[in-house]
Scaffold this motif. Structure first.
Motif, PDB file in Angstrom:
ATOM      1  N   ASN A  40      -3.303  61.291  17.973  1.00 25.85           N
ATOM      2  CA  ASN A  40      -3.456  62.736  17.850  1.00 25.85           C
ATOM      3  C   ASN A  40      -2.941  63.336  19.155  1.00 25.85           C
ATOM      4  O   ASN A  40      -3.711  63.641  20.054  1.00 25.85           O
ATOM      5  CB  ASN A  40      -4.919  63.119  17.608  1.00 25.85           C
ATOM      6  CG  ASN A  40      -5.100  64.622  17.442  1.00 25.85           C
ATOM      7  OD1 ASN A  40      -4.154  65.341  17.143  1.00 25.85           O
ATOM      8  ND2 ASN A  40      -6.322  65.087  17.644  1.00 25.85           N
TER       9      ASN A  40
ATOM     10  N   HIS B 203      -3.383  62.585  22.624  1.00 26.53           N
ATOM     11  CA  HIS B 203      -4.425  61.566  22.747  1.00 26.53           C
ATOM     12  C   HIS B 203      -4.201  60.409  21.774  1.00 26.53           C
ATOM     13  O   HIS B 203      -3.553  60.551  20.731  1.00 26.53           O
ATOM     14  CB  HIS B 203      -5.807  62.174  22.464  1.00 26.53           C
ATOM     15  CG  HIS B 203      -6.154  63.322  23.357  1.00 26.53           C
ATOM     16  ND1 HIS B 203      -6.375  63.172  24.706  1.00 26.53           N
ATOM     17  CD2 HIS B 203      -6.317  64.650  23.097  1.00 26.53           C
ATOM     18  CE1 HIS B 203      -6.665  64.341  25.244  1.00 26.53           C
ATOM     19  NE2 HIS B 203      -6.627  65.250  24.299  1.00 26.53           N
TER      20      HIS B 203
ATOM     21  N   LEU C 157      -7.009  57.515  20.048  1.00 24.15           N
ATOM     22  CA  LEU C 157      -8.440  57.323  19.955  1.00 24.15           C
ATOM     23  C   LEU C 157      -8.772  56.307  18.878  1.00 24.15           C
ATOM     24  O   LEU C 157      -7.932  55.980  18.025  1.00 24.15           O
ATOM     25  CB  LEU C 157      -9.142  58.642  19.661  1.00 24.15           C
ATOM     26  CG  LEU C 157      -8.923  59.294  18.275  1.00 24.15           C
ATOM     27  CD1 LEU C 157     -10.040  60.271  17.963  1.00 24.15           C
ATOM     28  CD2 LEU C 157      -7.587  60.039  18.210  1.00 24.15           C
TER      29      LEU C 157
ATOM     30  N   PHE D 259     -12.303  54.867  16.269  1.00 28.25           N
ATOM     31  CA  PHE D 259     -13.425  55.397  15.507  1.00 28.25           C
ATOM     32  C   PHE D 259     -14.617  54.442  15.594  1.00 28.25           C
ATOM     33  O   PHE D 259     -14.567  53.331  15.080  1.00 28.25           O
ATOM     34  CB  PHE D 259     -12.996  55.584  14.047  1.00 28.25           C
ATOM     35  CG  PHE D 259     -14.081  56.060  13.113  1.00 28.25           C
ATOM     36  CD1 PHE D 259     -14.503  57.379  13.132  1.00 28.25           C
ATOM     37  CD2 PHE D 259     -14.653  55.189  12.204  1.00 28.25           C
ATOM     38  CE1 PHE D 259     -15.479  57.821  12.261  1.00 28.25           C
ATOM     39  CE2 PHE D 259     -15.635  55.619  11.325  1.00 28.25           C
ATOM     40  CZ  PHE D 259     -16.049  56.937  11.362  1.00 28.25           C
TER      41      PHE D 259
ATOM     42  N   GLN E 281     -11.494  60.611  12.236  1.00 28.63           N
ATOM     43  CA  GLN E 281     -10.779  59.448  12.747  1.00 28.63           C
ATOM     44  C   GLN E 281      -9.524  59.827  13.529  1.00 28.63           C
ATOM     45  O   GLN E 281      -9.205  59.218  14.552  1.00 28.63           O
ATOM     46  CB  GLN E 281     -10.433  58.506  11.585  1.00 28.63           C
ATOM     47  CG  GLN E 281     -11.658  57.810  11.001  1.00 28.63           C
ATOM     48  CD  GLN E 281     -11.345  57.051   9.716  1.00 28.63           C
ATOM     49  OE1 GLN E 281     -10.355  57.336   9.037  1.00 28.63           O
ATOM     50  NE2 GLN E 281     -12.185  56.100   9.365  1.00 28.63           N
ATOM     51  N   TYR E 282      -8.824  60.828  13.043  1.00 30.66           N
ATOM     52  CA  TYR E 282      -7.603  61.271  13.719  1.00 30.66           C
ATOM     53  C   TYR E 282      -7.872  62.307  14.805  1.00 30.66           C
ATOM     54  O   TYR E 282      -6.937  62.824  15.412  1.00 30.66           O
ATOM     55  CB  TYR E 282      -6.604  61.821  12.699  1.00 30.66           C
ATOM     56  CG  TYR E 282      -5.815  60.739  12.005  1.00 30.66           C
ATOM     57  CD1 TYR E 282      -4.636  60.246  12.556  1.00 30.66           C
ATOM     58  CD2 TYR E 282      -6.254  60.191  10.808  1.00 30.66           C
ATOM     59  CE1 TYR E 282      -3.910  59.245  11.926  1.00 30.66           C
ATOM     60  CE2 TYR E 282      -5.537  59.188  10.163  1.00 30.66           C
ATOM     61  CZ  TYR E 282      -4.362  58.720  10.728  1.00 30.66           C
ATOM     62  OH  TYR E 282      -3.660  57.726  10.095  1.00 30.66           O
ATOM     63  N   GLY E 283      -9.150  62.610  15.057  1.00 31.80           N
ATOM     64  CA  GLY E 283      -9.488  63.538  16.121  1.00 31.80           C
ATOM     65  C   GLY E 283      -9.138  64.979  15.803  1.00 31.80           C
ATOM     66  O   GLY E 283      -8.977  65.790  16.725  1.00 31.80           O
ATOM     67  N   LYS E 284      -9.021  65.306  14.509  1.00 30.78           N
ATOM     68  CA  LYS E 284      -8.732  66.694  14.133  1.00 30.78           C
ATOM     69  C   LYS E 284      -9.939  67.585  14.380  1.00 30.78           C
ATOM     70  O   LYS E 284      -9.804  68.801  14.490  1.00 30.78           O
ATOM     71  CB  LYS E 284      -8.325  66.760  12.656  1.00 30.78           C
ATOM     72  CG  LYS E 284      -7.109  65.913  12.294  1.00 30.78           C
ATOM     73  CD  LYS E 284      -5.868  66.313  13.064  1.00 30.78           C
ATOM     74  CE  LYS E 284      -4.656  65.480  12.640  1.00 30.78           C
ATOM     75  NZ  LYS E 284      -3.450  65.816  13.432  1.00 30.78           N
TER      76      LYS E 284
ATOM     77  N   LYS F  52     -13.713  67.529  16.783  1.00 25.45           N
ATOM     78  CA  LYS F  52     -14.460  66.817  17.811  1.00 25.45           C
ATOM     79  C   LYS F  52     -15.749  66.291  17.205  1.00 25.45           C
ATOM     80  O   LYS F  52     -16.462  67.013  16.510  1.00 25.45           O
ATOM     81  CB  LYS F  52     -14.749  67.741  18.987  1.00 25.45           C
ATOM     82  CG  LYS F  52     -13.520  68.064  19.817  1.00 25.45           C
ATOM     83  CD  LYS F  52     -13.886  68.793  21.102  1.00 25.45           C
ATOM     84  CE  LYS F  52     -12.655  69.011  21.964  1.00 25.45           C
ATOM     85  NZ  LYS F  52     -12.989  69.700  23.236  1.00 25.45           N
ATOM     86  N   HIS F  53     -16.051  65.032  17.488  1.00 27.72           N
ATOM     87  CA  HIS F  53     -17.212  64.398  16.857  1.00 27.72           C
ATOM     88  C   HIS F  53     -17.744  63.300  17.767  1.00 27.72           C
ATOM     89  O   HIS F  53     -16.999  62.719  18.576  1.00 27.72           O
ATOM     90  CB  HIS F  53     -16.802  63.823  15.495  1.00 27.72           C
ATOM     91  CG  HIS F  53     -17.953  63.555  14.587  1.00 27.72           C
ATOM     92  ND1 HIS F  53     -18.710  62.407  14.663  1.00 27.72           N
ATOM     93  CD2 HIS F  53     -18.484  64.292  13.573  1.00 27.72           C
ATOM     94  CE1 HIS F  53     -19.650  62.441  13.724  1.00 27.72           C
ATOM     95  NE2 HIS F  53     -19.535  63.573  13.055  1.00 27.72           N
TER      96      HIS F  53
ATOM     97  N   ASN G  99     -15.749  59.985  17.891  1.00 28.54           N
ATOM     98  CA  ASN G  99     -14.451  59.874  18.560  1.00 28.54           C
ATOM     99  C   ASN G  99     -14.588  59.019  19.818  1.00 28.54           C
ATOM    100  O   ASN G  99     -15.478  59.227  20.627  1.00 28.54           O
ATOM    101  CB  ASN G  99     -13.927  61.242  18.969  1.00 28.54           C
ATOM    102  CG  ASN G  99     -13.666  62.183  17.818  1.00 28.54           C
ATOM    103  OD1 ASN G  99     -13.867  63.366  17.938  1.00 28.54           O
ATOM    104  ND2 ASN G  99     -13.200  61.660  16.691  1.00 28.54           N
TER     105      ASN G  99
ATOM    106  N   TYR H 159     -12.077  58.245  22.774  1.00 24.33           N
ATOM    107  CA  TYR H 159     -10.758  58.505  23.348  1.00 24.33           C
ATOM    108  C   TYR H 159     -10.383  57.403  24.332  1.00 24.33           C
ATOM    109  O   TYR H 159     -11.180  57.003  25.182  1.00 24.33           O
ATOM    110  CB  TYR H 159     -10.740  59.866  24.025  1.00 24.33           C
ATOM    111  CG  TYR H 159     -10.748  61.003  23.025  1.00 24.33           C
ATOM    112  CD1 TYR H 159      -9.560  61.477  22.465  1.00 24.33           C
ATOM    113  CD2 TYR H 159     -11.955  61.584  22.616  1.00 24.33           C
ATOM    114  CE1 TYR H 159      -9.569  62.511  21.526  1.00 24.33           C
ATOM    115  CE2 TYR H 159     -11.973  62.607  21.680  1.00 24.33           C
ATOM    116  CZ  TYR H 159     -10.770  63.060  21.142  1.00 24.33           C
ATOM    117  OH  TYR H 159     -10.781  64.067  20.210  1.00 24.33           O
TER     118      TYR H 159
END
Length: 370
Positions: free
Chosen positions: A91, A94, A96, A98, A357-360, A362-363, A366, A368
């Motif tokens: 992403n 970045h 990252l 999961f 998973q793709y960092g779309k 913020k969670h 994630n 990084y």
């Protein structure tokens, strides 16, 4: 007890990590769509050795290469082996992963079940993160394509006695992987037969060890020859898993909707995607989430009464895999896919997980790396 053992013997340590980079990097594939799953590997790997009297050696990041092993190594005779798998996503700017710490913790538990040594999951993840940073140019920039990380531990003790190996090796390799559904998101069909058994009460079906998966290959091929995509596994009449995935089914009850999956026990793997689905459903609070035992008889009855709303499998490779058909005792049952290729809840969960998973978004899941 585990802490005392770590003090007595050398544990795997990121601070001792040695890096030996290749002088001849590989050419990367120009067309990812022509790369079969798990066949193209990155430039580097991690290797570390363990022996009973000294503990872990220093881990080394080195060029990807073959490993010489004694033919009497216990892994070849008694399957003293365990593994893990998770993906690395791009992403920009970045990269990252999961929930990788959950994978590392499960890896240590599986190692113990296979008679292999433990190591610090935190230290192992730090070493893997460094490997990913070194080979970060391998992380695909094409949507749907990822870098798959495969930690593997196996017994190298050269002795034919059926005992815990006194020597072991840890290897981490990484491979390019594409989307589980390369031609588009589509449902799969299942075949169910009580004679096909993957795991059993008191066994190790809840661990990622090779002995749980090798014997399932031939039955899976037989089912495909019958025209079905996968197996719905049973244990003493109870529904457990589908193929190498956890199984979820949405029931319609008189009190509303209930998403059901088998609880974790000796016959069900504690899937990271499974746990993520359960947490998401609890957070949404729209349908009842149940981890309970349910039989094939209950499932068939619900199908006959048209009280199955949808069903899906969950796992690292597919994330969420919709199901549209079940064959049992010579009869086929259709499972609704109201959106044509999946159910509404199935698609909603898939979209939510892939965004994370793709960092779309913020969670907390994630992780990084760069």
């Amino acid at each position: 007890m585990f802490t005392r053992l770590l003090r007595r013997y050398a544990d795997l340590s990121y601070n001792k990590l040695v890096t030996n980079l290749t002088s001849t990097p590989k050419a990367k594939p120009s067309d990812l769509t022509k790369v079969p799953f798990g066949t193209v590997f990155t430039d580097h790997m991690i290797e570390a050795d363990w022996c009973e009297d000294k503990g872990w050696s220093e881990p080394v990041i080195k060029p990807y290469q073959k490993i010489p092993l004694d033919p009497s190594s216990s892994v070849f005779h008694y399957c003293t082996e365990c593994y893990e798998g998770f993906k690395v996503y791009s992403n920009p700017p970045h990269i990252l992963s999961f929930r990788p710490m959950t994978n590392m913790e499960r890896f240590v538990i599986s190692a113990d079940a296979a008679g292999l040594p433990k190591c610090s999951p935190h230290e192992l993840l730090k070493c893997i993160d460094e490997l990913i940073r070194i080979d970060k140019d391998w992380v695909p920039q094409v949507p749907g394509y990822t870098l798959y990380v495969r930690p593997n531990m196996f017994g190298t003790h050269a002795q034919l006695s059926v005992t815990k190996p006194k020597k072991a090796k840890l290897v981490v390799i990484m491979s390019l992987v594409g989307p589980y559904f390369p031609s588009g998101y589509k449902p799969v069909s299942l075949y169910c037969d009580e004679s096909l058994i993957r795991s059993w009460p008191g066994g190790h079906g809840h661990r990622k060890i090779g002995g749980n998966y090798g014997p399932a290959i031939v039955p899976a091929e037989k089912v495909k020859n019958l025209g079905y995509d996968n197996i719905l596994w049973l244990s003493e009449g109870y529904v457990t898993e589908v193929g190498v995935m956890n199984f979820f089914v949405l029931f319609k009850n008189k009190n509303g909707l209930e998403l059901v999956t088998s609880p974790i026990h000796h016959t069900v793997l504690p899937g990271i995607t499974r746990d993520s689905v359960i947490q998401i459903i609890h957070e949404w609070g729209e349908v009842k989430m149940s981890e309970r035992n349910f039989t094939i008889k209950e499932l068939i009855t619900k199908l006959e009464e048209e009280n199955v709303v949808e069903a899906f499998g969950s796992g690292t490779a597919a994330v969420i895999c919709p199901i549209n058909k079940l064959a049992y005792k010579g009869k086929e049952y259709n499972i609704p896919t109201v959106q044509g290729n999946c159910g509404e809840l199935t698609k909603r969960i898939f979209d939510e997980l892939t965004k994370i998973q793709y960092g779309k978004v913020k969670h907390k899941w994630n992780h990084y790396i760069a």
